[in-house]
Design a protein around this motif. Structure first.
Motif, mmCIF file in Angstrom:
data_model
loop_
_atom_site.group_PDB
_atom_site.id
_atom_site.type_symbol
_atom_site.label_atom_id
_atom_site.label_comp_id
_atom_site.label_asym_id
_atom_site.label_seq_id
_atom_site.Cartn_x
_atom_site.Cartn_y
_atom_site.Cartn_z
ATOM 1 N N THR A 54 1.356 13.165 2.123
ATOM 2 C CA THR A 54 2.304 12.079 2.384
ATOM 3 C C THR A 54 2.032 10.894 1.473
ATOM 4 O O THR A 54 2.957 10.255 0.968
ATOM 5 C CB THR A 54 2.204 11.646 3.853
ATOM 6 N N SER A 55 0.767 10.568 1.265
ATOM 7 C CA SER A 55 0.425 9.426 0.409
ATOM 8 C C SER A 55 0.883 9.665 -1.024
ATOM 9 O O SER A 55 1.395 8.754 -1.690
ATOM 10 C CB SER A 55 -1.082 9.162 0.456
ATOM 11 N N HIS A 56 0.719 10.891 -1.512
ATOM 12 C CA HIS A 56 1.168 11.224 -2.874
ATOM 13 C C HIS A 56 2.683 11.071 -2.977
ATOM 14 O O HIS A 56 3.202 10.454 -3.924
ATOM 15 C CB HIS A 56 0.757 12.667 -3.202
ATOM 16 N N ALA A 57 3.411 11.615 -1.999
ATOM 17 C CA ALA A 57 4.875 11.524 -2.017
ATOM 18 C C ALA A 57 5.341 10.076 -1.911
ATOM 19 O O ALA A 57 6.340 9.690 -2.534
ATOM 20 C CB ALA A 57 5.457 12.349 -0.870
ATOM 21 N N ALA A 58 4.632 9.260 -1.124
ATOM 22 C CA ALA A 58 5.029 7.858 -0.957
ATOM 23 C C ALA A 58 4.972 7.105 -2.277
ATOM 24 O O ALA A 58 5.846 6.283 -2.573
ATOM 25 C CB ALA A 58 4.123 7.178 0.071
ATOM 26 N N VAL A 59 3.962 7.378 -3.089
ATOM 27 C CA VAL A 59 3.848 6.700 -4.382
ATOM 28 C C VAL A 59 4.967 7.134 -5.320
ATOM 29 O O VAL A 59 5.610 6.307 -5.979
ATOM 30 C CB VAL A 59 2.467 6.995 -5.018
ATOM 31 N N VAL A 60 5.234 8.445 -5.367
ATOM 32 C CA VAL A 60 6.274 8.946 -6.269
ATOM 33 C C VAL A 60 7.642 8.405 -5.858
ATOM 34 O O VAL A 60 8.408 7.898 -6.689
ATOM 35 C CB VAL A 60 6.292 10.483 -6.282
ATOM 36 N N VAL A 61 7.958 8.496 -4.574
ATOM 37 C CA VAL A 61 9.269 8.057 -4.103
ATOM 38 C C VAL A 61 9.358 6.527 -4.074
ATOM 39 O O VAL A 61 10.436 5.975 -3.970
ATOM 40 C CB VAL A 61 9.572 8.678 -2.719
ATOM 41 N N GLY A 62 8.233 5.844 -4.217
ATOM 42 C CA GLY A 62 8.278 4.397 -4.364
ATOM 43 C C GLY A 62 9.046 3.967 -5.599
ATOM 44 O O GLY A 62 9.451 2.806 -5.727
ATOM 45 N N LEU A 63 9.258 4.916 -6.503
ATOM 46 C CA LEU A 63 10.036 4.642 -7.717
ATOM 47 C C LEU A 63 11.539 4.657 -7.454
ATOM 48 O O LEU A 63 12.321 4.321 -8.342
ATOM 49 C CB LEU A 63 9.689 5.708 -8.771
ATOM 50 N N LEU A 64 11.957 5.007 -6.235
ATOM 51 C CA LEU A 64 13.378 5.153 -5.945
ATOM 52 C C LEU A 64 14.205 3.893 -6.218
ATOM 53 O O LEU A 64 15.305 3.993 -6.772
ATOM 54 C CB LEU A 64 13.559 5.606 -4.493
ATOM 55 N N PRO A 65 13.747 2.680 -5.832
ATOM 56 C CA PRO A 65 14.555 1.500 -6.155
ATOM 57 C C PRO A 65 14.838 1.341 -7.650
ATOM 58 O O PRO A 65 15.938 0.949 -8.035
ATOM 59 C CB PRO A 65 13.711 0.331 -5.622
ATOM 60 N N LEU A 66 13.832 1.646 -8.489
ATOM 61 C CA LEU A 66 14.048 1.533 -9.929
ATOM 62 C C LEU A 66 15.020 2.608 -10.423
ATOM 63 O O LEU A 66 15.874 2.349 -11.274
ATOM 64 C CB LEU A 66 12.714 1.670 -10.669
ATOM 65 N N THR A 67 14.879 3.830 -9.893
ATOM 66 C CA THR A 67 15.792 4.908 -10.275
ATOM 67 C C THR A 67 17.221 4.570 -9.868
ATOM 68 O O THR A 67 18.174 4.783 -10.622
ATOM 69 C CB THR A 67 15.359 6.228 -9.605
ATOM 70 N N THR A 68 17.367 4.024 -8.667
ATOM 71 C CA THR A 68 18.687 3.644 -8.180
ATOM 72 C C THR A 68 19.284 2.534 -9.033
ATOM 73 O O THR A 68 20.482 2.537 -9.335
ATOM 74 C CB THR A 68 18.606 3.188 -6.710
#
Length: 345
Positions: free
Chosen positions: A151-165
């Protein structure tokens, strides 16, 4: 249409029909400039690229709006841990299908109770993009990733979602953000890529590919949701997107449950209920209501805490041990997001 009040010389905007927060106003009435963002969880405020044209000051800056928006962020931060719990009882396809089916039934009940009319025909194509990205694509790909990723690994990767959006929104609206914005966005992407490679032993794992795919489809859904949220209340957008998926997800639930084994336990049931009712519906509902009250700039600042909250839940609820790189990478991504917010304002 902009007009000047001769007495106060205050700019106002003439509005007819439905307002952006879910109510209605009579013809010729006026409201202060402001808008509501996109349709979804972690990167939704960035998706509402159009809000940058307004001052962001609303007529009802109630403290309750901050509480509601914070509840939305808290709900979203529990999505990954709840998904891991759900996988204890259900297969990945069953979890996603049943989750979306339950969320659609809840949304349908609220839409029916509110006597919300059907969207105009011209909006259904956009709703299909939202459904494909937010209702089906993101949950499915992240669920598949969480079978092998922490979960911690996924949280860091998906933390990039605002920039991708934000990047998708810039392309969709044909706006040209500043060089500072793009520099921060690229820097955030480099941080996440370096983190994933370092954590995966020098290569990108299959789970990482699922997460990167989830970023792309969800960003597209958020961007289209941001466009539609200019035309209807944001919770209507996600509500109708869920309803649009209901037939497919109901059939998918029946098929997946008959194929994948089901081993019910407390964690599995709680995880399923939360991702359906908590993350997918309640979180989005309070998020949009809060964002309508306090405005997109303030709400987006609250959402910066989401990846760090997920890291906390991964330790408290799942007993994961965080590598030092996880919080460091999460903070670096948050700094990049904060820079993009300032560059866009």
């Amino acid at each position: 249409m902009r007009a000047k009040n001769s007495a106060t010389a205050t700019p106002t905007i003439a509005v007819t029909g439905a307002d952006r927060t879910g109510g209605t106003v009579s013809a010729g009435s006026t409201v202060s400039a402001g808008s509501v963002g996109g349709a979804g969880s972690p990167g939704a405020p960035v998706a509402a690229d159009l809000a940058t044209a307004t001052s962001g000051r609303l007529t009802d800056p109630l403290p309750r709006g901050t509480v509601l928006a914070a509840l939305g962020v808290l709900s979203f931060s529990l999505t990954f841990p709840s998904t891991v719990w759900g996988l204890e009882s259900f297969g990945p396809w069953s979890l996603v299908a049943v989750r979306s089916t339950l969320a659609a039934l809840i949304a349908g009940a609220f839409l029916l109770a509110g006597r919300v009319p059907l969207p105009e025909r011209r909006h259904w194509a956009g709703l299909a993009v939202v459904a494909g990205g937010v209702v089906i694509g993101f949950p499915l790909l992240t669920t598949l990733a969480l079978r092998t990723s922490t979960t911690s690994h996924a949280a860091v990767v998906v933390g990039l979602l605002p920039l991708t959006t934000a990047a998708f929104a810039a392309l969709r609206t044909k706006r040209r953000p500043s060089r500072t914005f793009w520099f921060a966005a690229v820097a955030g992407a480099v941080v996440v890529l370096a983190f994933t490679v370092q954590q995966s032993g020098g290569a990108v794992s299959q789970g990482d590919l699922y997460l990167f795919g989830a970023l792309l489809v969800c960003a597209a859904g958020y961007t289209e949701g941001g466009r539609l949220a200019r035309l209807m209340p944001g919770w209507h957008v996600i509500g109708w997107a869920l309803i649009l998926c209901l037939p497919l997800m109901a059939v998918g639930s029946a098929v997946a449950l008959s194929v994948e084994p089901v081993r019910l336990n407390a964690h599995g049931v709680i995880g399923l209920v939360w991702v359906a009712a908590g993350s997918t519906f309640f979180g989005l509902y309070v998020w949009y209501r809060g964002m309508a009250s306090i405005g997109i700039p303030k709400a987006s600042q609250l959402q910066l805490a989401q990846p760090l909250l997920t890291l906390v839940w991964s330790v408290v609820l799942l007993g994961e041990t965080l590598p030092l790189a996880a919080p460091l990478a999460a903070v670096a991504v948050l700094v990049c997001i904060a820079v993009t917010q300032r560059a866009r304002s």
